[in-house]
Design a protein around this motif. Structure first.
Motif, PDB file in Angstrom:
ATOM      1  N   VAL A 136       9.601 -52.063 -19.229  1.00  0.00           N
ATOM      2  CA  VAL A 136       9.172 -51.103 -18.491  1.00  0.00           C
ATOM      3  C   VAL A 136       8.929 -51.884 -16.902  1.00  0.00           C
ATOM      4  N   ALA A 137       8.364 -53.057 -17.169  1.00  0.00           N
ATOM      5  CA  ALA A 137       7.874 -53.779 -15.703  1.00  0.00           C
ATOM      6  C   ALA A 137       8.914 -54.111 -15.047  1.00  0.00           C
ATOM      7  N   GLU A 138      10.061 -54.733 -15.653  1.00  0.00           N
ATOM      8  CA  GLU A 138      11.202 -54.904 -14.818  1.00  0.00           C
ATOM      9  C   GLU A 138      11.775 -53.657 -14.243  1.00  0.00           C
ATOM     10  N   ARG A 139      11.918 -52.775 -14.970  1.00  0.00           N
ATOM     11  CA  ARG A 139      12.707 -51.457 -14.510  1.00  0.00           C
ATOM     12  C   ARG A 139      11.767 -50.780 -13.460  1.00  0.00           C
ATOM     13  N   ALA A 140      10.318 -50.843 -13.497  1.00  0.00           N
ATOM     14  CA  ALA A 140       9.556 -50.186 -12.447  1.00  0.00           C
ATOM     15  C   ALA A 140       9.654 -51.241 -11.070  1.00  0.00           C
ATOM     16  N   ILE A 141       9.832 -52.445 -11.258  1.00  0.00           N
ATOM     17  CA  ILE A 141       9.611 -53.220 -10.162  1.00  0.00           C
ATOM     18  C   ILE A 141      11.194 -52.829  -9.396  1.00  0.00           C
ATOM     19  N   GLY A 142      12.136 -52.527 -10.178  1.00  0.00           N
ATOM     20  CA  GLY A 142      13.362 -52.174  -9.580  1.00  0.00           C
ATOM     21  C   GLY A 142      13.275 -51.038  -8.809  1.00  0.00           C
ATOM     22  N   LEU A 143      12.542 -50.229  -9.342  1.00  0.00           N
ATOM     23  CA  LEU A 143      12.600 -48.968  -8.810  1.00  0.00           C
ATOM     24  C   LEU A 143      11.774 -48.847  -7.635  1.00  0.00           C
ATOM     25  N   ALA A 144      10.585 -49.758  -7.340  1.00  0.00           N
ATOM     26  CA  ALA A 144       9.802 -49.686  -6.419  1.00  0.00           C
ATOM     27  C   ALA A 144      10.511 -50.267  -5.064  1.00  0.00           C
ATOM     28  N   THR A 199      18.229 -43.054  -7.738  1.00  0.00           N
ATOM     29  CA  THR A 199      16.707 -43.225  -7.780  1.00  0.00           C
ATOM     30  C   THR A 199      16.103 -42.335  -8.698  1.00  0.00           C
ATOM     31  N   LEU A 200      16.666 -40.975  -8.753  1.00  0.00           N
ATOM     32  CA  LEU A 200      16.204 -39.902  -9.814  1.00  0.00           C
ATOM     33  C   LEU A 200      16.646 -40.441 -11.176  1.00  0.00           C
ATOM     34  N   ILE A 201      17.959 -40.945 -11.613  1.00  0.00           N
ATOM     35  CA  ILE A 201      18.481 -41.441 -12.819  1.00  0.00           C
ATOM     36  C   ILE A 201      17.717 -42.561 -13.239  1.00  0.00           C
ATOM     37  N   ALA A 202      17.356 -43.465 -12.054  1.00  0.00           N
ATOM     38  CA  ALA A 202      16.432 -44.765 -12.506  1.00  0.00           C
ATOM     39  C   ALA A 202      15.031 -44.042 -13.222  1.00  0.00           C
ATOM     40  N   THR A 203      14.751 -43.343 -12.222  1.00  0.00           N
ATOM     41  CA  THR A 203      12.963 -42.672 -12.726  1.00  0.00           C
ATOM     42  C   THR A 203      13.196 -42.270 -14.152  1.00  0.00           C
ATOM     43  N   ARG A 204      14.161 -41.450 -14.258  1.00  0.00           N
ATOM     44  CA  ARG A 204      14.368 -40.787 -15.651  1.00  0.00           C
ATOM     45  C   ARG A 204      14.433 -41.898 -16.552  1.00  0.00           C
ATOM     46  N   ASN A 205      15.289 -42.906 -16.606  1.00  0.00           N
ATOM     47  CA  ASN A 205      15.381 -43.853 -17.557  1.00  0.00           C
ATOM     48  C   ASN A 205      14.210 -44.518 -17.807  1.00  0.00           C
ATOM     49  N   LEU A 206      13.390 -44.938 -16.743  1.00  0.00           N
ATOM     50  CA  LEU A 206      11.991 -45.455 -16.872  1.00  0.00           C
ATOM     51  C   LEU A 206      11.013 -44.689 -17.624  1.00  0.00           C
ATOM     52  N   ALA A 207      11.006 -43.320 -17.478  1.00  0.00           N
ATOM     53  CA  ALA A 207      10.200 -42.548 -18.312  1.00  0.00           C
ATOM     54  C   ALA A 207      10.668 -42.785 -19.715  1.00  0.00           C
ATOM     55  N   GLU A 208      11.947 -42.879 -19.875  1.00  0.00           N
ATOM     56  CA  GLU A 208      12.344 -43.040 -21.406  1.00  0.00           C
ATOM     57  C   GLU A 208      11.766 -44.284 -22.048  1.00  0.00           C
TER      58      GLU A 208
END
Length: 275
Positions: free
Chosen positions: A55-63, A85-94
């Motif tokens: 989660v942390a790695e994907r959140a950093i990438g999204l930021a 960005t929307l796709i990345a946010t959806r994946n992060l939520a999963e």
């Protein structure tokens, strides 16, 4: 003479030994485990830590805002970046939901009931148990190895729990911005090992199921080691003799099971042929 008569022990007494075990707390520490045998709660915490790093790695990438996201002359590029960005946010939520499931599994594995978990999550007990119960049950069954000892689920990517713990140690050394303490082994050195008495409880519970002979032989072999440890550490001579009897019984069962698994010669090939 049966194996039970040889060691003067009954099946019921053997199966119920942990209810009357006098193993001390010291027996559960230091030499009471081999290698990296972690407790079920430590294993679930390890998987929770792993999911948190994902989660942390994907959140950093999204930021991070990419260089070309807001180019004045790049409308198509801006649209593309917005969708990505929307796709990345959806994946992060999963992944966050997977982290929550891991946390619930860990909380249950630590012995906390659905009622308290539901209170923390602000939901009803029934809804939480219905949503997360299958994951908890899958975890409980998947961590049991062929010899009854707990380990990472067989479907997990890591070779073993110790390897994963050291991998997460390295991740924290690289990424931890505000260390809460020594980070050289912030995961591997803090996980609880499985004590001998705890391990014996798990082995006995596992052996009460319908196990294939090979698995039951592995369980009995491990029980032999643990009972011998108890006997060696026991100050009470009578109790030490009792543990040695349990060890002898488990050893006899192991031998019998191993012999039953050994290939038998083909009598058609060994008997002399009549002319």
């Amino acid at each position: 003479m049966t194996e039970f008569e040889q060691v003067n022990i009954s099946e019921a007494e053997f199966d119920e030994v942990t209810s009357t075990s006098t193993a001390t707390e010291d027996d559960n520490e230091s030499d009471a485990f081999d290698g990296h045998t972690y407790s079920p709660a430590s294993l679930s915490r390890l998987v929770l830590s792993e999911q948190a790093t994902i989660v942390a790695e994907r959140a950093i990438g999204l930021a991070v805002i990419r260089e070309d996201e807001f180019r004045p002359d790049g409308r198509d590029e801006r649209d593309r970046e917005a969708i990505l960005t929307l796709i990345a946010t959806r994946n992060l939520a999963e992944h966050v939901q997977a982290l929550l499931r891991a946390a619930v599994v860990h909380t249950q594995t630590s012995g906390i009931g659905w009622e308290r978990i539901a209170t923390v999550l602000g939901q009803t007990r029934q809804s939480v148990a219905r949503k997360h119960g299958p994951a908890v049950e899958e975890w409980r069954t998947s961590i049991v190895g062929p010899d009854g000892r707990p380990g990472l689920p067989r479907t997990h990517r890591a070779e073993d729990a110790a390897a994963l713990a050291h991998e997460l140690d390295a991740w924290l050394r690289e990424h931890a911005a505000r260390p809460s303490g020594p980070q050289d082994a912030a995961i591997s050195e803090r996980l609880g090992r499985l004590g001998a008495a705890e391990e014996l409880d798990l082995l006995l519970a596992h052996s009460r199921g319908a196990l294939p002979p090979a698995e039951l032989a592995a369980v009995r072999e491990r029980q032999t080691v643990l009972y011998e440890r108890f006997a060696a550490a026991e100050d009470d001579p009578e109790q030490a003799r009792r543990y040695r009897r349990y060890a002898a019984h488990a050893r006899d069962q192991t031998t019998e099971l191993r012999e039953s698994l050994a290939p038998r010669p083909n009598t058609a090939d060994t008997d002399p042929k009549t002319p």
